[in-house]
Design an enzyme around this catalytic site. Structure first.
Site: not given
Lengths: 279, 317
Positions: B13, B40, B61
């Site tokens: 990530r 995150s 979302e």
């Protein structure tokens, strides 16, 4: 464009709608007829748009249809305002057509920038397109139409919150308030209650307008435009009658998604003058 | 067996976060959206350097996918960021209609994929995402294996005008691919030349395959290892070429056995070159809470499990 001219176009669009739906024995005439005057007012007077279609639509106003099932009125309007030839309306919902049951980009039909049909997605798309306009320093507006039953979808309220929070004030949304959905009246199926209060509480500028009278539609759209670019997204709650213009289709949800038979077609066309020539 | 020495460990990530900033410097049309997971997803650096091109969406979302589709109209290249679960299953219809069917140039960037998300448990450990997105027409599906590859992929997809699903994760793993690599979408990376068995792997299982390859070499078994970072479109030529040579294949992925890389490879082989296949994948079950290492062990996704499958598939030649 004169009011009389717009009314003439609307009559032809209504003929197109009932003929298209009859031609394939499927589709959604009720909402299409109810929104005909709005579409003609929008494309005839309100939108700064270019029938020489470009997907990016830079330097022009954009329109998105969220309740894609009223595709007949949009297709006819696009054809009658020069996006493609009216004769192509005869292919509606038939195999190998660019005029899909619900609007799509896959077949590259001029005027369509996003697929719609699965409900509740158009306000998000329009909000994104409006923010892209701001990034591009393009001061044109983005318009979107939703059905009143459609706003039962949760995504609509995600977008409602977002557009107000991000001050997307180049966005004019219209809800077709016809009080009907497939299973019956919205008040019986899932009550919408006070729509104006709801949208105001979400941080929108809200106006109410009449949607089956050309002058009043234009008044409403002009008012909506005058409220744009003042820090809030604008909601136009537009009251219409489903099936408007064809007496036996009015005032009921029963013609939401039913095609007329030959006899009903003749009866409908008798009420709608042929002004621009049938396709 | 080719050796892959490494000097540091990083999470994939973070490769995404670094790649996003770099590609945004190169391409002014790159914009980013995030659904309340900026830290995150390692999108903080982008947000700091390009605040006007960063859009906080909140916990919404479905709206994010629609917004991203809308932003492509006007030429933007939106990268959406949230966990893999919320990037796919939660918003499948929005991705299907507004992005895939509408042919929109959106990059759906999904972190915390698979079991290695760890302690949060099965609600968040999506193991079905590759299958779901692989089924959508027009979509390209990429699952990267380390920091450098993730960074390179993040940069490469900006110049590729199609919807892309980019899947990466949370665990800190060796950085074993070159920092200066050019990421070629749809082209397998040949990790090791071998002759006895083909190992087709993706994502975090590539490092496990390298470890397995080293152990197999000590037993005199030569593994041909392909990193299939692009699961769709699949590099059919590379897989068929290798299978023709070794005559047996093991697939490895951090995903359900249904619908993912294994199914893609098995389908390809069945249609073109029937070959015995064994699959390292989750066996049609949900995950659970635990450390990433414990979960990979319990659900059979380690080098040791790969070796077991290699020995089994060789007997089926």
């Amino acid at each position: 464009m004169e009011i009389a001219t717009l009314k003439n176009i609307a009559s032809q669009v209504r003929r197109d709608i009932v003929r298209m739906v009859h031609g394939c024995q499927s589709g959604h005439p009720g909402g299409s007829l109810g929104c005909t005057d709005f579409f003609v007012a929008l494309y005839g007077k309100q939108l700064k748009h270019n029938p020489k279609f470009s997907m990016d639509g830079k330097g022009e106003d954009l329109f998105f249809l969220s309740n894609g099932h009223i595709s007949p009125v949009w297709y006819s309007t696009l054809a009658r305002f020069g996006y493609f030839e009216a004769k192509e309306l005869a292919t509606f919902r038939k195999i190998n057509s660019r005029l899909q049951g619900h609007p799509a980009t896959e077949e590259h039909l001029e005027g369509i920038r996003i697929a719609s049909g699965s409900l509740g997605q158009g306000l998000s798309v329009a909000s994104g397109a409006a923010q892209a306009k701001k990034l591009n320093q393009d001061d044109h507006l983005v318009y979107v139409l939703m059905g009143d039953g459609e706003i039962q979808e949760g995504q609509v309220w995600e977008a409602a919150m977002y557009a107000a929070h991000h001050k997307i004030d180049n966005l004019v949304a219209t809800i077709d308030v016809n009080g009907q959905q497939i299973d019956g009246a919205t008040e019986e199926i899932m009550s919408l209650r006070d729509l104006g209060a709801k949208w105001r509480a979400f941080g929108w500028e809200v106006i109410e307008s009449e949607g089956n009278d050309m002058e009043k539609i234009l008044e409403g759209l002009q008012k909506a435009k005058s409220l744009a670019k003042k820090g809030k997204p604008v909601m136009n709650l537009m009251k219409t009658e489903m099936g408007f213009g064809v007496d036996f289709m009015m005032g009921s949800h029963k013609w939401h998604g039913v095609a007329p038979n030959d006899e009903q077609l003749a009866k409908a066309l008798a009420q709608l003058p042929e002004t621009l020539g049938d396709y | 067996m080719k050796s892959y020495p490494y000097t540091e460990k990083k999470d994939t990530r973070s490769g995404f976060g670094a790649g996003l900033v770099e590609v945004a410097r190169q391409n002014p049309n790159v914009v980013a959206l995030c659904a309340d997971l900026t830290g995150s997803l390692k999108m903080d650096a982008f947000k700091k350097e390009f605040p006007e091109r960063f859009f906080q969406v909140g916990i919404a979302e479905a709206n994010m996918m629609g917004l991203a589709a809308g932003m492509t109209i006007g030429g933007k290249i939106p990268y959406t960021g949230t966990f893999a679960n919320f990037s796919t299953g939660r918003v499948y219809d929005q991705i299907r209609q507004s992005i895939a069917y509408s042919g929109k140039n959106v990059k759906v960037c999904a972190s915390h994929a698979g079991l290695t998300l760890g302690e949060d448990g099965a609600t968040h450990q999506i193991l079905e995402d590759l299958g779901m997105i692989r089924m959508l027409p027009h979509f390209t599906v990429i699952n990267t294996c380390d920091y450098n590859q993730t960074k390179a992929a993040t940069i490469a997809i900006a110049d590729y005008p199609h919807p892309v699903y980019l899947r990466f994760g949370r665990p800190v793993l060796p950085v074993f691919t070159p920092a200066d690599q050019k990421f070629e979408i749809g082209k397998a990376w040949h990790v090791n030349e071998g002759t006895d068995v083909t190992i087709v792997c993706t994502g975090h299982l590539v490092w496990e395959a390298i470890k397995a390859g080293e152990m197999l070499a000590q037993q005199g078994i030569s593994a041909d290892i392909l990193d299939i970072h692009t699961i769709k479109p699949l590099d059919q030529t590379a897989i068929l070429h290798s299978a023709r040579k070794t005559r047996c294949v093991v697939t490895a992925e951090e995903h359900q056995i249904n619908g993912g890389l294994g199914d893609a490879v098995a389908g390809l082989l069945a249609r073109n070159l029937p070959t015995p296949v064994e699959m390292v994948a989750v066996q049609d079950s949900f995950g659970e809470s635990g450390t990433p290492e414990q979960l990979m062990e319990k659900y059979g996704l380690t080098a040791r499990h790969l070796i077991e499958k290699v020995l089994a598939v060789q007997k089926r030649k």
